[in-house]
Design a protein around this motif. Structure first.
Motif, PDB file in Angstrom:
ATOM      1  N   THR A 151       0.739  -1.013   0.025  1.00  0.00           N
ATOM      2  CA  THR A 151       0.029  -0.101  -0.183  1.00  0.00           C
ATOM      3  C   THR A 151       1.159   1.290  -0.038  1.00  0.00           C
ATOM      4  OG1 THR A 151      -1.767  -1.243   1.110  1.00  0.00           O
ATOM      5  CG2 THR A 151      -1.814   1.256   1.216  1.00  0.00           C
ATOM      6  N   ILE A 152       1.802   1.194   0.960  1.00  0.00           N
ATOM      7  CA  ILE A 152       2.852   2.308   0.864  1.00  0.00           C
ATOM      8  C   ILE A 152       3.556   2.741  -0.418  1.00  0.00           C
ATOM      9  CG2 ILE A 152       5.024   3.319   1.908  1.00  0.00           C
ATOM     10  CD1 ILE A 152       3.897   1.895   4.507  1.00  0.00           C
ATOM     11  N   THR A 153       4.046   1.542  -1.006  1.00  0.00           N
ATOM     12  CA  THR A 153       4.543   1.566  -2.311  1.00  0.00           C
ATOM     13  C   THR A 153       3.767   2.205  -3.423  1.00  0.00           C
ATOM     14  OG1 THR A 153       5.803  -0.300  -1.662  1.00  0.00           O
ATOM     15  CG2 THR A 153       5.929   0.169  -4.119  1.00  0.00           C
ATOM     16  N   HIS A 154       2.567   1.657  -3.230  1.00  0.00           N
ATOM     17  CA  HIS A 154       1.522   2.424  -4.300  1.00  0.00           C
ATOM     18  C   HIS A 154       1.289   3.758  -4.059  1.00  0.00           C
ATOM     19  CE1 HIS A 154       0.625  -1.354  -6.159  1.00  0.00           C
ATOM     20  NE2 HIS A 154       0.161  -2.063  -5.005  1.00  0.00           N
ATOM     21  N   MET A 155       1.299   4.218  -2.811  1.00  0.00           N
ATOM     22  CA  MET A 155       1.029   5.736  -2.222  1.00  0.00           C
ATOM     23  C   MET A 155       2.250   6.354  -2.853  1.00  0.00           C
ATOM     24  SD  MET A 155      -0.754   5.137   1.060  1.00  0.00           S
ATOM     25  CE  MET A 155      -0.700   6.955   1.589  1.00  0.00           C
ATOM     26  N   ILE A 156       3.393   5.780  -2.462  1.00  0.00           N
ATOM     27  CA  ILE A 156       4.819   6.594  -2.996  1.00  0.00           C
ATOM     28  C   ILE A 156       4.894   6.728  -4.605  1.00  0.00           C
ATOM     29  CG2 ILE A 156       7.144   6.345  -3.058  1.00  0.00           C
ATOM     30  CD1 ILE A 156       6.886   5.101  -0.278  1.00  0.00           C
ATOM     31  N   LEU A 157       4.228   5.702  -5.056  1.00  0.00           N
ATOM     32  CA  LEU A 157       4.521   5.809  -6.766  1.00  0.00           C
ATOM     33  C   LEU A 157       3.412   6.725  -6.968  1.00  0.00           C
ATOM     34  CD1 LEU A 157       4.790   1.913  -7.464  1.00  0.00           C
ATOM     35  CD2 LEU A 157       6.291   3.554  -7.571  1.00  0.00           C
ATOM     36  N   GLU A 161       4.409  10.246  -9.303  1.00  0.00           N
ATOM     37  CA  GLU A 161       3.414  10.570 -10.369  1.00  0.00           C
ATOM     38  C   GLU A 161       3.061  12.141 -10.230  1.00  0.00           C
ATOM     39  OE1 GLU A 161       0.362   8.083 -11.196  1.00  0.00           O
ATOM     40  OE2 GLU A 161       1.776   6.293 -11.528  1.00  0.00           O
ATOM     41  N   LYS A 162       2.674  12.425  -8.953  1.00  0.00           N
ATOM     42  CA  LYS A 162       2.293  13.880  -8.716  1.00  0.00           C
ATOM     43  C   LYS A 162       3.617  14.954  -8.794  1.00  0.00           C
ATOM     44  CE  LYS A 162      -1.987  12.503  -5.916  1.00  0.00           C
ATOM     45  NZ  LYS A 162      -2.434  12.843  -4.880  1.00  0.00           N
ATOM     46  N   THR A 163       4.522  14.391  -8.114  1.00  0.00           N
ATOM     47  CA  THR A 163       5.891  15.110  -8.373  1.00  0.00           C
ATOM     48  C   THR A 163       6.353  15.515  -9.830  1.00  0.00           C
ATOM     49  OG1 THR A 163       7.190  13.064  -8.077  1.00  0.00           O
ATOM     50  CG2 THR A 163       6.692  14.525  -6.063  1.00  0.00           C
ATOM     51  N   ALA A 164       5.967  14.473 -10.601  1.00  0.00           N
ATOM     52  CA  ALA A 164       6.195  14.790 -12.160  1.00  0.00           C
ATOM     53  C   ALA A 164       5.286  15.891 -12.543  1.00  0.00           C
ATOM     54  CB  ALA A 164       5.893  13.208 -12.921  1.00  0.00           C
ATOM     55  N   VAL A 223      11.988  23.564  -8.013  1.00  0.00           N
ATOM     56  CA  VAL A 223      12.641  22.319  -9.068  1.00  0.00           C
ATOM     57  C   VAL A 223      13.673  21.420  -8.238  1.00  0.00           C
ATOM     58  CG1 VAL A 223      14.017  21.725 -10.890  1.00  0.00           C
ATOM     59  CG2 VAL A 223      11.887  23.584 -10.844  1.00  0.00           C
ATOM     60  N   ARG A 224      14.384  22.500  -7.458  1.00  0.00           N
ATOM     61  CA  ARG A 224      15.610  21.658  -6.475  1.00  0.00           C
ATOM     62  C   ARG A 224      15.010  20.628  -5.554  1.00  0.00           C
ATOM     63  NH1 ARG A 224      17.898  25.513  -4.790  1.00  0.00           N
ATOM     64  NH2 ARG A 224      17.302  25.614  -2.604  1.00  0.00           N
ATOM     65  N   TYR A 225      14.018  21.261  -4.911  1.00  0.00           N
ATOM     66  CA  TYR A 225      13.109  20.511  -3.907  1.00  0.00           C
ATOM     67  C   TYR A 225      12.565  19.249  -4.258  1.00  0.00           C
ATOM     68  CZ  TYR A 225      14.071  24.772  -0.719  1.00  0.00           C
ATOM     69  OH  TYR A 225      14.875  25.819  -0.063  1.00  0.00           O
ATOM     70  N   VAL A 226      11.719  19.469  -5.722  1.00  0.00           N
ATOM     71  CA  VAL A 226      10.950  18.179  -6.185  1.00  0.00           C
ATOM     72  C   VAL A 226      11.906  17.343  -6.689  1.00  0.00           C
ATOM     73  CG1 VAL A 226       9.775  17.654  -8.229  1.00  0.00           C
ATOM     74  CG2 VAL A 226       8.997  19.658  -6.708  1.00  0.00           C
ATOM     75  N   ALA A 227      13.163  17.721  -7.158  1.00  0.00           N
ATOM     76  CA  ALA A 227      14.188  16.867  -7.463  1.00  0.00           C
ATOM     77  C   ALA A 227      14.933  16.054  -6.458  1.00  0.00           C
ATOM     78  CB  ALA A 227      15.297  17.673  -8.071  1.00  0.00           C
ATOM     79  N   GLU A 228      15.071  16.753  -5.213  1.00  0.00           N
ATOM     80  CA  GLU A 228      15.397  15.982  -4.010  1.00  0.00           C
ATOM     81  C   GLU A 228      14.393  14.957  -3.510  1.00  0.00           C
ATOM     82  OE1 GLU A 228      16.630  18.891  -1.328  1.00  0.00           O
ATOM     83  OE2 GLU A 228      18.368  19.378  -2.500  1.00  0.00           O
ATOM     84  N   LEU A 229      13.157  15.538  -3.571  1.00  0.00           N
ATOM     85  CA  LEU A 229      12.088  14.585  -3.185  1.00  0.00           C
ATOM     86  C   LEU A 229      11.881  13.460  -3.978  1.00  0.00           C
ATOM     87  CD1 LEU A 229       9.759  14.386  -1.254  1.00  0.00           C
ATOM     88  CD2 LEU A 229       8.202  15.686  -2.695  1.00  0.00           C
ATOM     89  N   GLN A 230      12.002  13.560  -5.160  1.00  0.00           N
ATOM     90  CA  GLN A 230      12.064  12.738  -6.150  1.00  0.00           C
ATOM     91  C   GLN A 230      13.157  11.438  -6.192  1.00  0.00           C
ATOM     92  OE1 GLN A 230      11.998  14.632 -10.043  1.00  0.00           O
ATOM     93  NE2 GLN A 230       9.634  14.327 -10.224  1.00  0.00           N
ATOM     94  N   SER A 231      14.225  12.182  -5.763  1.00  0.00           N
ATOM     95  CA  SER A 231      15.434  11.187  -5.425  1.00  0.00           C
ATOM     96  C   SER A 231      14.966  10.332  -4.225  1.00  0.00           C
ATOM     97  CB  SER A 231      16.592  12.061  -5.063  1.00  0.00           C
ATOM     98  OG  SER A 231      17.799  11.083  -5.028  1.00  0.00           O
ATOM     99  N   GLY A 232      14.667  10.985  -3.111  1.00  0.00           N
ATOM    100  CA  GLY A 232      14.259  10.296  -1.762  1.00  0.00           C
ATOM    101  C   GLY A 232      13.098   9.301  -2.161  1.00  0.00           C
ATOM    102  N   ILE A 233      12.083   9.723  -2.920  1.00  0.00           N
ATOM    103  CA  ILE A 233      11.105   8.593  -3.346  1.00  0.00           C
ATOM    104  C   ILE A 233      11.704   7.582  -4.039  1.00  0.00           C
ATOM    105  CG2 ILE A 233       9.086   8.478  -4.767  1.00  0.00           C
ATOM    106  CD1 ILE A 233       8.208  11.365  -3.966  1.00  0.00           C
ATOM    107  N   GLU A 234      12.538   7.854  -4.832  1.00  0.00           N
ATOM    108  CA  GLU A 234      13.318   6.591  -5.577  1.00  0.00           C
ATOM    109  C   GLU A 234      13.793   5.803  -4.789  1.00  0.00           C
ATOM    110  OE1 GLU A 234      12.771   5.635  -8.644  1.00  0.00           O
ATOM    111  OE2 GLU A 234      11.665   7.254  -9.515  1.00  0.00           O
TER     112      GLU A 234
END
Length: 472
Positions: A151-157, A161-164, A223-234
């Motif tokens: 469930t968490i994985t699906h929520m993070i995914l 997508e929202k960060t995209a 953009v920088r924060y989103v990039a960091e957030l995307q990296s953390g999410i990955e």
């Protein structure tokens, strides 16, 4: 007249002496009288012949029959064998009793051990069941955690997508900011051309430009924060996927362990059933063994009583044989007129009894005050009187002397061992020395009697009559 009166007096004296001698006979004293004590020798000679050939000779047959009977009664071989067999069987029963007692103790120990095993296997079975139940619950928890991770994985995914989408919006905002900057630049140019009339418009253009710059700067930060957030999410997605895989692997291992534990539990249950069956059999065997031990103990007690009865029988037989032997001895030496050959037969039985008295002594039936030397016994004294070379030079006669000496030597050693309370040693001496020499001596005496009878017959054929002076 004087001589007639003297003759009458002497006749009366002879009569008184005859009456006294006859009273001795009545009292059991069959002694002859002195012929010289009588005035009429014929009276004394007649009385002596009556004693010698009338009374004593007539009792010879009875005396020899009693002597033969004493050989049978005095031979304690059957008593010895009976006692030895009962003793041997008693020892065997005692050994069986000890062994059966040990067997009973061993079975009781086995029963106790199996009882402990039953308790332990039952406890192990219960532990295995609890472990299986706990592991099943753990599997359930792992499955629930795995589902939560999914469930968490699906929520993070979805969040990724929202960060995209945010990136797309930022791109649009950056485009607008850029266009706003161009627009502000154009406005500033136009305001400059308009001069004083365009000053107000120039202020607006500067504000728009400043807003565009601020928007661009903020957009870069976003953009920088989103990039960091995307990296953390990955990274988080990767960790969650790894954790999920480990949970699945662990879940598989736990499931396999539960299967194995269930198998072990099934096998423990089978073992427990087998052990319970064995325990039941051992309990039954334990009862049977205890009954067997009790039976062996009862049998041992019975054999001890039998041994005691055998010892009493031996003691009674000894008393009977001693009474008969005393009677035989008195008959032979006081009330009989035996020939030399018949005396040899008496000596033979004497030494059979002599040998078995050693056995009676070591068994405790009687106490022997002393042991005669070979030259002190009746046979030894008779041997010392013999001068006939036809007899004394014979091999059987020499063998008789040798075995006679060995018998007395063994009897003395046996007597010493008995007095020293060394029964086993005394019994060994009896078995290895006394008994075999007694048997050989009996054979030797038989041969000596045959030779003596032959010599007596030869002398009788020649008219030679020898007075037998031996009186036992």
């Amino acid at each position: 007249m004087f001589f007639k009166k003297q003759a009458q007096t002497e006749s009366n004296q002879d009569l008184d002496k005859l009456i006294a001698a006859m009273q001795n006979v009545i009292d059991g004293n069959l002694e002859t009288v002195e012929v010289s004590d009588f005035a009429n020798p014929a009276i004394a000679e007649t009385f002596n012949r009556m004693i010698t050939y009338g009374f004593k000779a007539s009792t010879n047959k009875f005396t020899l029959t009693l002597n033969d009977s004493m050989e049978i009664i005095g031979n304690c071989e059957c008593i010895k064998e009976m006692i030895e067999q009962v003793e041997s069987q008693t020892h065997s029963i005692e050994d069986m009793s000890t062994s059966s007692q040990s067997l009973g103790n061993a079975i009781n120990n086995i029963s106790g051990a199996i009882e402990n095993i039953v308790a332990n296997t039952s406890e192990a079975s219960e532990t295995a069941k609890r472990s299986a139940s706990n592991m099943q619950q753990s599997i359930q928890y792992v499955n629930e955690a795995n589902e939560a991770m999914d469930t968490i994985t699906h929520m993070i995914l979805a969040f990724r997508e929202k960060t995209a989408q945010i990136n797309e919006i930022i791109t649009i905002v950056k485009s607008i900011a850029k266009q706003s900057g161009l627009l502000a630049l154009n406005a500033s140019i136009e305001a400059a051309r308009a001069g004083e009339a365009g000053k107000g418009f120039a202020v607006v253009a500067n504000e728009v430009k400043e807003l565009s710059n601020n928007t661009s700067a903020s957009t870069e930060d976003v953009v920088r924060y989103v990039a960091e957030l995307q990296s953390g999410i990955e990274e988080l997605v990767s960790i969650i996927e790894t954790t999920s895989k480990k949970l699945n692997a662990g879940n598989t291992m736990v499931t396999d362990s539960v299967t194995d534990i269930n198998k072990i539990n099934d096998e423990i249950s089978i073992i427990n059933e087998e052990i319970n069956s064995i325990y039941s059999s051992v309990e039954t065997q334990s009862v049977a063994t205890n009954q067997f031990v009790e039976g062996i103990n009862n049998l041992s007690d019975a054999y001890n009583e039998l041994l005691e009865d055998c010892m009493k029988t031996g003691h009674l037989m000894h008393k009977i044989s001693r009474s008969v032997d005393n009677c035989r001895s008195d008959m032979a030496r006081k009330l009989s007129k035996l020939t030399r050959n018949q005396w040899i037969r008496v000596f033979e039985v004497d030494h059979i009894i002599f040998a078995w008295r050693q056995y009676n002594s070591l068994q405790g039936y009687e106490v022997l005050a002393k042991i005669q030397r070979p030259d002190e016994c009746k046979l030894g004294k008779w041997i010392a009187q013999q001068k006939d070379q036809r007899l004394t030079s014979a091999e059987c006669y020499r063998n008789m002397i040798y075995h006679h000496d060995q018998l007395h030597k063994g009897a003395l050693d046996c007597w010493n061992a008995t007095n020293a309370s060394k029964k086993d040693e005394a019994l060994k001496i009896f078995t290895n020395v006394i008994y075999p020499n007694m048997k050989l001596l009996v054979e030797d005496i038989h041969q000596v009697r045959e030779l003596d009878a032959k010599i007596e017959a030869e002398d009788a054929a020649k008219g030679i009559v020898k007075e037998d002076n031996y009186a036992g």
